[in-house]
Design a protein around this motif. Structure first.
Motif, PDB file in Angstrom:
ATOM      1  N   HIS A   1     -68.211  52.666 -64.071  1.00  0.00           N
ATOM      2  CA  HIS A   1     -67.909  54.052 -64.452  1.00  0.00           C
ATOM      3  C   HIS A   1     -67.730  54.166 -65.976  1.00  0.00           C
ATOM      4  O   HIS A   1     -67.831  55.236 -66.526  1.00  0.00           O
ATOM      5  CB  HIS A   1     -66.628  54.529 -63.750  1.00  0.00           C
ATOM      6  N   ARG A   2     -67.433  53.028 -66.642  1.00  0.00           N
ATOM      7  CA  ARG A   2     -67.234  53.029 -68.098  1.00  0.00           C
ATOM      8  C   ARG A   2     -68.491  52.451 -68.740  1.00  0.00           C
ATOM      9  O   ARG A   2     -68.451  51.479 -69.470  1.00  0.00           O
ATOM     10  CB  ARG A   2     -65.992  52.164 -68.423  1.00  0.00           C
TER      11      ARG A   2
ATOM     12  N   ALA B   1     -69.863  54.742 -59.836  1.00  0.00           N
ATOM     13  CA  ALA B   1     -68.476  55.214 -59.863  1.00  0.00           C
ATOM     14  C   ALA B   1     -67.627  54.450 -58.863  1.00  0.00           C
ATOM     15  O   ALA B   1     -66.411  54.587 -58.859  1.00  0.00           O
ATOM     16  CB  ALA B   1     -68.451  56.703 -59.546  1.00  0.00           C
TER      17      ALA B   1
HETATM   18  C1  TPP Z   1     -63.725  51.849 -54.567  1.00  0.00           C
HETATM   19  C2  TPP Z   1     -62.985  52.721 -55.542  1.00  0.00           C
HETATM   20  N1  TPP Z   1     -61.644  52.774 -55.486  1.00  0.00           N
HETATM   21  C3  TPP Z   1     -60.965  53.549 -56.367  1.00  0.00           C
HETATM   22  C4  TPP Z   1     -61.636  54.315 -57.295  1.00  0.00           C
HETATM   23  C5  TPP Z   1     -60.878  55.162 -58.313  1.00  0.00           C
HETATM   24  N2  TPP Z   1     -60.953  54.483 -59.620  1.00  0.00           N
HETATM   25  C6  TPP Z   1     -61.839  54.844 -60.540  1.00  0.00           C
HETATM   26  S1  TPP Z   1     -61.758  53.877 -61.910  1.00  0.00           S
HETATM   27  C7  TPP Z   1     -60.485  52.986 -61.277  1.00  0.00           C
HETATM   28  C8  TPP Z   1     -59.861  51.880 -62.073  1.00  0.00           C
HETATM   29  C9  TPP Z   1     -60.794  50.775 -62.347  1.00  0.00           C
HETATM   30  O1  TPP Z   1     -60.139  49.824 -63.142  1.00  0.00           O
HETATM   31  P1  TPP Z   1     -60.927  48.614 -63.781  1.00  0.00           P
HETATM   32  O2  TPP Z   1     -61.795  47.988 -62.759  1.00  0.00           O
HETATM   33  O3  TPP Z   1     -59.917  47.758 -64.432  1.00  0.00           O
HETATM   34  O4  TPP Z   1     -61.883  49.318 -64.844  1.00  0.00           O
HETATM   35  P2  TPP Z   1     -61.471  50.123 -66.171  1.00  0.00           P
HETATM   36  O5  TPP Z   1     -61.380  51.569 -65.783  1.00  0.00           O
HETATM   37  O6  TPP Z   1     -60.182  49.604 -66.655  1.00  0.00           O
HETATM   38  O7  TPP Z   1     -62.599  49.885 -67.106  1.00  0.00           O
HETATM   39  C10 TPP Z   1     -60.152  53.437 -60.013  1.00  0.00           C
HETATM   40  C11 TPP Z   1     -59.074  52.869 -59.187  1.00  0.00           C
HETATM   41  C12 TPP Z   1     -63.040  54.243 -57.283  1.00  0.00           C
HETATM   42  N3  TPP Z   1     -63.774  54.944 -58.165  1.00  0.00           N
HETATM   43  N4  TPP Z   1     -63.698  53.422 -56.427  1.00  0.00           N
END
Ligand code: TPP
Ligand code: MG
Length: 319
Positions: free
Chosen positions: A65-66, A114
């Motif tokens: 997502h990033r 995402a």
């Molecule tokens: C399977 C799933 N669970 C929860 C979410 C909600 N969510 C979006 S980003 C995120 C945090 C992800 O953290 P990390 O893997 O450390 O990546 P960062 O955002 O720190 O780069 C969550 C829980 C999701 N998108 N997908």
């Protein structure tokens, strides 16, 4: 061994592209021009660039997502990325995917997602395809510290390990998964320690030092191309902004943020290049100006592009 001067300059330019691109996206969001939300990579540029500096065009990456920074580091087109983020027809997914679904198979960018942790088994699958086709390509799989607590992490890495698939599992440990601090959900300090459970090498690197990331990725790529299997590389880094555009990130202590801002990977690398005599201050400034102009062009292109037509809504989508 240090990369060539050309490569060092390329790395500096890519880090600047990501930084200024992201800052522009942040600004455009404030002007209500970006549908959905955005997750910025500002502060983490050294990870994508240090890894992708070791990759060929025909190597693959999977993203998160990033993901804007991953796509830019792999050679994505700034205009098409910006257009996609703005929901325009000229974007990578014709404006229907947006910020979190950018892909470009022509440069081996297999896609952002995402779904946290979803890129890990996709990377293992791409690794398996490489093995079956008998080429010496590799896959770099980017994911966060939070993703390392998903079941996909275990399944994907274990499978890649037993089949010796050519994958670099690159954990971008920015200490937080949304507002959750790593220490609240993990009793170990290093995600890389988990590599032992799969019988593969696990390395911790300073993710704000692009040359440290480059060196760790170089060794992992060499190992992967020789058919010796995957490596887990954990890059310790920090996002300068909140989790997404609306997150003020008040859960982070002020002192912690200040400490990490001092470790900003871009001024650090710039100073190093000047010290090493690779660039003069003036040349560095010139590169930054070129990058800013390139980004202005991407913004202009995206703003002037049309939105997809309503009658195109069901084209190119699975239903
Ligand atoms: C399977 C799933 N669970 C929860 C979410 C909600 N969510 C979006 S980003 C995120 C945090 C992800 O953290 P990390 O893997 O450390 O990546 P960062 O955002 O720190 O780069 C969550 C829980 C999701 N998108 N997908
Ligand atoms: Mg994280």
């Amino acid at each position: 061994m240090l990369p060539s001067s050309d490569k060092l300059v390329w790395m500096f330019r890519k880090m600047l592209e990501i930084r200024h691109f992201e800052e522009k996206v942040y600004e455009l969001y404030g002007q209500n021009l970006v549908p959905g939300t955005i997750h910025l990579y500002v502060g983490e540029e050294a990870v994508a660039v240090g890894v992708c500096a070791n990759l060929r065009k025909d190597d693959y990456i999977t993203s998160t997502h990033r993901g804007h920074g991953h796509c830019i580091a792999k050679g994505g087109d700034l205009k098409r990325i910006m257009a996609e983020i703005l929901g325009k027809r000229t974007g990578y997914c014709k404006g229907k995917g947006g910020s979190m679904h950018i892909a470009d198979f022509s440069i081996g960018m297999l896609g952002a997602t995402a779904v946290v942790g979803a890129g890990i088994p996709i990377a293992a699958g791409a690794g398996l395809s490489i093995k079956l086709r008998g080429t010496d390509q590799v896959v770099a799989c980017f994911f966060g510290d939070g993703a390392s607590n998903q079941g996909t992490f275990h399944e994907g890495i274990n499978m890649a390990a037993i089949w010796k698939l050519p994958v670099l599992f690159v954990c971008e440990n920015n200490l937080y998964a949304m507002g959750t601090r790593q220490s609240m959900v993990m009793l170990i300090e290093n995600v890389a320690d988990r590599a032992a459970a799969y019988g593969i090498p696990g390395v911790v690197v300073d993710g704000n030092d692009v040359l440290a990331v480059y060196e760790a990725a170089k060794q992992a790529v060499e190992r992967a191309r020789k058919g010796e299997g995957p490596t887990l590389i954990e890059c310790k880094t920090y996002r300068h902004k909140g989790h997404s555009r609306f997150d003020p990130a008040t859960y982070r202590p002020k002192e912690e943020v200040e400490e990490w801002l001092k470790k900003d990977p871009i001024p650090r690398f710039r100073n190093k290049l000047v010290e090493m005599g690779v660039l003069t201050e003036n040349e560095a400034k010139g590169i930054e100006e070129e990058v800013l102009a390139e980004i202005e062009e991407a913004v202009k292109f995206a703003l002037e592009s049309p939105y997809p037509k309503p009658e195109e809504a069901l084209e190119d989508v699975y239903a």
